[in-house]
Design an enzyme around this catalytic site. Structure first.
Site, PDB file in Angstrom:
ATOM      1  N   ARG A  13      14.436  71.609  55.501  1.00  0.00           N
ATOM      2  CA  ARG A  13      13.042  71.259  55.169  1.00  0.00           C
ATOM      3  C   ARG A  13      12.429  70.391  56.263  1.00  0.00           C
ATOM      4  NH1 ARG A  13       9.417  67.165  54.706  1.00  0.00           N
ATOM      5  NH2 ARG A  13      11.107  65.830  53.934  1.00  0.00           N
ATOM      6  N   ASP A  14      12.796  69.137  56.319  1.00  0.00           N
ATOM      7  CA  ASP A  14      12.181  68.236  57.296  1.00  0.00           C
ATOM      8  C   ASP A  14      12.549  68.620  58.722  1.00  0.00           C
ATOM      9  OD1 ASP A  14      10.519  66.122  57.900  1.00  0.00           O
ATOM     10  OD2 ASP A  14      12.088  64.622  57.800  1.00  0.00           O
ATOM     11  N   HIS A 210      15.812  57.175  55.152  1.00  0.00           N
ATOM     12  CA  HIS A 210      15.464  58.376  55.919  1.00  0.00           C
ATOM     13  C   HIS A 210      14.889  57.922  57.258  1.00  0.00           C
ATOM     14  CE1 HIS A 210      13.638  62.567  56.164  1.00  0.00           C
ATOM     15  NE2 HIS A 210      12.946  61.910  57.092  1.00  0.00           N
ATOM     16  N   CYS A 243       7.265  65.309  61.467  1.00  0.00           N
ATOM     17  CA  CYS A 243       6.220  65.469  60.461  1.00  0.00           C
ATOM     18  C   CYS A 243       4.966  66.037  61.103  1.00  0.00           C
ATOM     19  CB  CYS A 243       5.899  64.126  59.792  1.00  0.00           C
ATOM     20  SG  CYS A 243       4.586  64.249  58.562  1.00  0.00           S
ATOM     21  N   ASN A 252      14.395  63.967  63.397  1.00  0.00           N
ATOM     22  CA  ASN A 252      15.175  63.134  62.493  1.00  0.00           C
ATOM     23  C   ASN A 252      16.452  62.652  63.168  1.00  0.00           C
ATOM     24  OD1 ASN A 252      13.977  63.706  59.533  1.00  0.00           O
ATOM     25  ND2 ASN A 252      13.878  65.579  60.750  1.00  0.00           N
TER      26      ASN A 252
END
Length: 304
Positions: A13-14, A210, A243, A252
């Site tokens: 996802r991210d 996170h 993002c 990340n």
């Protein structure tokens, strides 16, 4: 032996949502299967957002349909609003993670809601949850707070501002609350301060962290979180991601880099480091660029 650490894998996802490449649902489901084979037990597999805004996440229902439920595995679906929550309930997700922002600026840009509007949205989801699945049990619910260490629109974010929001979520009965450094501006000392303050604000909630490695502090911040007593971290295979609504929010913290650090120190994670590195290289080939993680380049040590 040190205490076990849970790493929630967020690569599907991210990790993928900010990549130029748009992968088909079948490929994204394959990424989840590979990560689970490498040891992932909780994995953020999909996001129920409008494909107009995040085309990389289109077809969440197809991804989940390709992932039959398995004992001991938890697939998480991210939602930004009640409409996304309703979509999630039509699938076999095990957990729903609601994303809100610590600031008005990012909330308005990301969801069209200021902080008050986002809290009202969370309250609506909580109030509907008990009746959401007639004859069945609703997926567990967590909340991620973005921009905890800084906002691209509103600037610095204070400890009290975050603690107040966490306290309100704890009062709603949210069992797990994730603090996200969306633009990668945190440092280890501010991590400790905010962990200590939020733990006091919601003592019954599990804290999750996170981190983004935008400014090369992701692993250091993960270390600080562990030292402060947090047992749950998010990470993305290969260090991919970011993002799309936060300017300059690059990848990340990498799952394999965090696993290497923790396992070397004696913290069990349940991951197979070699399989993680192989998966990072595989997804790098799929997105058309080499995964940025250190371990995908250097490999683990000692060599097997």
């Amino acid at each position: 032996m040190s205490r076990p650490i849970t790493i929630v894998e967020v690569g599907p996802r991210d990790g993928l949502q900010n990549e130029a490449a748009v992968l088909e649902p079948a490929v994204r489901a394959e990424l989840t299967r590979r990560l689970e084979a490498a040891g992932a037990r909780r994995i953020e597999a999909v996001s129920f957002v409008h494909p107009k805004y995040v085309p990389q996440m289109a077809g969440a229902e197809e991804v989940m349909a390709a992932l039959p439920p398995e004992p001991g595995r938890s697939r998480i679906g991210l939602v930004l609003n009640a409409r996304g929550y309703d979509r999630a309930l039509t699938t076999a997700v095990d957990e729903v993670n609601v994303s809100i922002a610590a600031t008005d600026g990012f909330g308005l840009k990301n969801q069209g809601l200021d902080r008050a509007g986002q809290m009202a949205m969370v309250e609506e989801i909580v109030s509907r949850r008990s009746n959401a699945v007639p004859g069945g049990e609703a997926p567990s619910l967590s909340v991620t707070i973005s921009c905890v260490w800084g906002c691209p629109f509103d600037g610095e974010v204070g400890v009290d501002q975050v603690a107040d929001l966490v306290g309100r979520l704890g009062a709603l009965g949210i069992g797990e609350i994730a603090l996200a450094d969306t633009i990668g501006v945190g440092d280890p000392w501010s991590v400790r301060r905010k962990v200590e303050a939020t733990r006091k604000a919601a003592p019954d909630a599990t804290l999750r962290l996170h981190f983004h490695d935008t400014r090369n502090t992701g692993v250091a911040n993960a270390f600080a979180g562990i030292e402060a007593g947090v047992d749950v971290l998010d990470a993305s295979v290969g260090g991919i991601g970011g993002c799309p609504f936060a300017p300059g929010a690059t990848g990340n913290v990498a799952t394999e880099d965090v696993v290497y650090m923790l396992e070397r120190a004696g913290f069990p994670t349940g991951y197979d480091l070699d399989a993680l590195i192989e998966t990072a290289r595989w997804i790098g080939a799929k997105i058309g660029r080499r995964a940025p993680s250190a371990l995908s380049r250097a490999g683990g040590w000692p060599r097997r």
